[in-house]
Design a protein around this motif. Structure first.
Motif, short mmCIF file in Angstrom:
data_model
loop_
_atom_site.label_atom_id
_atom_site.label_comp_id
_atom_site.label_asym_id
_atom_site.label_seq_id
_atom_site.Cartn_x
_atom_site.Cartn_y
_atom_site.Cartn_z
N LEU A 28 35.36 131.51 -0.36
CA LEU A 28 36.52 131.20 0.49
C LEU A 28 37.79 131.19 -0.34
CD1 LEU A 28 37.92 130.21 3.09
CD2 LEU A 28 37.23 127.88 2.44
N SER A 29 37.73 130.54 -1.51
CA SER A 29 38.92 130.45 -2.35
C SER A 29 39.27 131.78 -3.01
CB SER A 29 38.69 129.39 -3.43
OG SER A 29 39.77 129.35 -4.34
N ALA A 30 38.24 132.49 -3.50
CA ALA A 30 38.48 133.68 -4.31
C ALA A 30 38.83 134.92 -3.49
CB ALA A 30 37.25 133.98 -5.18
N SER A 31 38.42 134.96 -2.22
CA SER A 31 38.54 136.21 -1.45
C SER A 31 39.65 136.22 -0.40
CB SER A 31 37.21 136.50 -0.75
OG SER A 31 36.95 135.54 0.26
N PHE A 44 37.52 136.64 6.34
CA PHE A 44 36.54 137.71 6.58
C PHE A 44 35.32 137.58 5.66
CE2 PHE A 44 34.95 142.01 5.58
CZ PHE A 44 34.54 142.40 6.84
N PHE A 45 35.54 137.55 4.35
CA PHE A 45 34.41 137.46 3.40
C PHE A 45 33.72 136.11 3.49
CE2 PHE A 45 37.18 140.65 1.24
CZ PHE A 45 36.31 141.73 1.35
N PHE A 46 34.49 135.06 3.72
CA PHE A 46 33.92 133.73 3.84
C PHE A 46 32.95 133.65 5.02
CE2 PHE A 46 34.44 129.71 6.26
CZ PHE A 46 33.72 128.87 5.42
N LYS A 47 33.35 134.19 6.16
CA LYS A 47 32.48 134.14 7.34
C LYS A 47 31.19 134.93 7.11
CE LYS A 47 36.15 133.49 10.79
NZ LYS A 47 36.90 134.11 11.92
#
Length: 366
Positions: A28-31, A44-47
């Motif tokens: 979540l933080s990095a993307s 998007f990537f977190f989900k």
């Protein structure tokens, strides 16, 4: 082992879930910034990683209670299946090309990296082979050639993709399992020399790999070129100091550090969580490896022991190679951090290994 009792290793399950949960948070933080630019949705990537997390946990518990004869039975079928999947990545209509390589298969909303499954399948095969051929394992033709051929086939397909890091991973897995399987040391040493010679030839004959190798030796010689990724990783770790700059406050992920949410997610963790946060992650990894090898040592059946040992190796080699890359100890190889890096194939592969270890722990733990 004496005093062993049946039991489910809840410590192993809990640590795996905690590590993967931390991975989802770090993704979540990095993307967020990259996702906002690419698809105009910072979550998007977190989900997607959260979905992979839920699927992985479900698979882990399903495997933990799957009858062992189902897991062990069709070992050659698993081999043929994974070889077929690896071969399909070489065919454009079935594969996804990224970074100049074809390592992924297009499955609609998701992509699959067969190499992650190949690690688990190779462990199943080697555990079966060495447990059933103990009387002949010292011979060259029967005890050494078959596993070499199988491993080489997997590695060759990966090199064609190309996936040099994946081939190195499989070679290390083969070497470590053969070592405990009873293979003669001289055979392993000779095969290791041949493998090293082949790797050197591949590096020398590939300008891209050649540049990356020298960038690894001294990345600051070309900090804006071949050494850029490692230099940015060093800056991230250095910026974190003791307590980090704070979750979400890191700057290296703002398009300075390539692959921030995948292979180099530990650099983001180092910047945002600092020495304390990285030490916590390494402590969790240490507990995970301790519980994994504990399960292996507690097995009475040779095949069970080799299987548990191999699954622990898949996780351990992944942790070791990723940390070595982000800290500049080895050339960048594109090896994901188990449970932490973004990617469904890597995350589910980690839960596959833990699920099988949990299955074995139900029979014997210390």
């Amino acid at each position: 082992m004496p005093g062993a009792k049946p039991g489910f290793d809840w410590w192993l399950a809990a640590v795996a879930v905690i590590l993967a949960g931390l991975g989802v948070i770090m993704v979540l933080s990095a993307s967020g910034i990259m996702a906002e630019r690419m698809v105009h949705n910072k979550y998007f990537f977190f989900k997607k990683q959260a979905i992979f997390f839920a699927i992985g946990v479900a698979i882990m518990f399903i495997l933990a209670w799957t009858p062992r004869k189902i897991l062990y039975g069709p070992v050659y079928l698993w081999l043929l299946l994974v070889l077929g999947l690896l071969a399909l990545t070489l065919i454009p209509p079935f594969s996804v090309k990224a970074g100049g390589a074809r390592r992924w298969m297009n499955l609609g909303p998701f992509v699959l990296q067969p190499m992650e499954l190949a690690k688990v399948v190779l462990v199943f095969y080697l555990a079966y082979f060495y447990s059933s051929k103990q009387a002949l394992v010292k011979s060259f033709s029967v005890g050494f050639i078959p596993p070499v051929v199988v491993t080489s086939l997997l590695c060759m397909v990966m090199l064609v993709q190309p996936d040099f890091g994946g081939a190195v991973f499989m070679g290390m897995l083969f070497f470590m399992m053969s070592l405990v399987g009873g293979t003669r040391i001289i055979y392993l040493l000779v095969s290791g020399l041949f493998g090293a010679a082949a790797a050197i030839l591949l590096v020398i004959n590939s300008p891209y790999r050649f540049k990356r190798w020298f960038a690894f030796l001294d990345p600051f010689q070309d900090p804006q070129g071949t050494g850029y990724q490692l230099v940015q990783s060093f800056f991230a770790f250095g910026s974190g100091q003791i307590s980090g700059v704070g979750f979400g406050s890191g700057k290296q992920k703002l398009f300075y550090l390539p692959e921030a949410h995948t292979d180099f997610i530990m650099a983001v963790a180092g910047e945002e969580l600092g020495f304390i946060g990285v030490s916590l992650i390494l402590s969790l990894i240490g507990v995970l490896m301790w519980r994994s090898f504990r399960v292996a040592l507690a097995q009475d059946d040779l095949r069970d022991r080799f299987t548990a040992y191999g699954m622990a190796l898949v996780l351990g080699i992944g942790f070791l190679l990723n940390l070595a890359v982000v800290m500049g100890c080895v050339p960048p190889k594109g090896v994901a951090m188990p449970f932490l890096s973004y990617g469904g194939s890597n995350l589910i592969s980690g839960f596959l290994c833990v699920g099988i270890l949990l299955n074995l722990s139900r029979r014997k733990t210390q």
